[in-house]
Design a protein around this motif. Structure first.
Motif, mmCIF file in Angstrom:
data_model
loop_
_atom_site.group_PDB
_atom_site.id
_atom_site.type_symbol
_atom_site.label_atom_id
_atom_site.label_comp_id
_atom_site.label_asym_id
_atom_site.label_seq_id
_atom_site.Cartn_x
_atom_site.Cartn_y
_atom_site.Cartn_z
ATOM 1 N N SER A 102 -37.621 -28.237 -50.285
ATOM 2 C CA SER A 102 -36.315 -27.643 -50.609
ATOM 3 C C SER A 102 -35.185 -28.296 -49.820
ATOM 4 O O SER A 102 -34.094 -28.522 -50.354
ATOM 5 N N LEU A 103 -35.432 -28.651 -48.567
ATOM 6 C CA LEU A 103 -34.364 -29.273 -47.772
ATOM 7 C C LEU A 103 -34.068 -30.699 -48.227
ATOM 8 O O LEU A 103 -32.910 -31.117 -48.230
ATOM 9 N N VAL A 104 -35.105 -31.435 -48.605
ATOM 10 C CA VAL A 104 -34.870 -32.794 -49.118
ATOM 11 C C VAL A 104 -34.062 -32.728 -50.419
ATOM 12 O O VAL A 104 -33.110 -33.490 -50.617
ATOM 13 N N MET A 105 -34.405 -31.790 -51.290
ATOM 14 C CA MET A 105 -33.644 -31.637 -52.541
ATOM 15 C C MET A 105 -32.201 -31.226 -52.259
ATOM 16 O O MET A 105 -31.267 -31.760 -52.871
ATOM 17 N N LEU A 106 -31.996 -30.292 -51.351
ATOM 18 C CA LEU A 106 -30.637 -29.885 -50.987
ATOM 19 C C LEU A 106 -29.859 -31.060 -50.414
ATOM 20 O O LEU A 106 -28.688 -31.257 -50.764
ATOM 21 N N LEU A 107 -30.492 -31.840 -49.590
ATOM 22 C CA LEU A 107 -29.839 -33.012 -49.008
ATOM 23 C C LEU A 107 -29.451 -34.021 -50.091
ATOM 24 O O LEU A 107 -28.315 -34.506 -50.119
ATOM 25 N N ILE A 140 -23.609 -29.036 -44.487
ATOM 26 C CA ILE A 140 -24.786 -28.931 -45.361
ATOM 27 C C ILE A 140 -25.821 -30.015 -45.033
ATOM 28 O O ILE A 140 -26.981 -29.687 -44.750
ATOM 29 N N PRO A 141 -25.458 -31.302 -45.040
ATOM 30 C CA PRO A 141 -26.480 -32.297 -44.674
ATOM 31 C C PRO A 141 -26.909 -32.198 -43.211
ATOM 32 O O PRO A 141 -28.075 -32.455 -42.894
ATOM 33 N N VAL A 142 -25.992 -31.806 -42.331
ATOM 34 C CA VAL A 142 -26.379 -31.639 -40.926
ATOM 35 C C VAL A 142 -27.419 -30.531 -40.806
ATOM 36 O O VAL A 142 -28.420 -30.672 -40.096
ATOM 37 N N PHE A 143 -27.198 -29.431 -41.515
ATOM 38 C CA PHE A 143 -28.168 -28.333 -41.571
ATOM 39 C C PHE A 143 -29.528 -28.861 -42.029
ATOM 40 O O PHE A 143 -30.557 -28.571 -41.419
#
Length: 171
Positions: A102-107, A140-143
């Motif tokens: 999920s984090l890779v997709m969000l990034l 967002i990307p830092v998160f």
């Protein structure tokens, strides 16, 4: 593996230490806003957006630290009843598939928006607000990166637990 996990934990601790100050600044700024509004009859969109920026920073930057100290909500109905090895398997799956995926997709999907915002140095959210929406969107990307780093630390510790070399983490 444990040394790398400890190094990643140090990053989360350092960011967590900064985030604590953001939380304090947010509370103090909100106090000033209330004081200015109700005692002096003065209102400022700029100051109100300051609270918004600090609030977003606390949550987005503090998420990795919260993962490190196991502070996220869990439903442990099944998890608590199984062995350490089975718990490590569940955590491995969760960290790789659910968290990592999920984090890779969000990034990936947030990056174009953040890049466009930086390209035009996007201004305030509201007229009279903080002229730096690009900084807010950059959270967002830092998160994603901070939580992925802490997820990697947790994954390394899961591998150690799964192999029987137990690592409970640096809590």
């Amino acid at each position: 593996m444990e040394q790398l996990a400890n190094a990643l934990d140090r990053v989360s601790r350092a960011v967590g230490a900064v985030t604590i100050w953001f939380a304090l600044a947010m509370v103090l700024l909100q106090f000033v806003i209330v004081l200015l509004r109700y005692v002096f009859g003065y209102s400022s969109i700029f100051l109100n957006e300051g609270v918004l920026y600090l609030h977003a920073s606390v949550f987005m930057l503090g998420a990795g630290y919260t993962l490190m100290v196991n502070g996220h909500v869990r439903v442990d109905i099944y998890y608590a009843k199984v062995s350490q090895r089975r718990q490590a398997m569940i955590d491995l799956f969760g960290h790789v598939v659910l968290l990592g995926g999920s984090l890779v997709m969000l990034l990936i999907y947030s990056w174009p928006t953040v890049a466009r915002s930086w390209a035009i140095l996007e201004g305030p959210i509201s007229v009279g607000g903080i002229p730096a929406s690009f900084l807010l969107k950059s959270l967002i990307p830092v998160f994603c990166v901070l939580v992925l780093l802490q997820g990697l630390s947790a994954l390394l510790r899961d591998c150690l637990r799964f192999s029987g070399r137990t690592s409970e983490g640096a809590k």
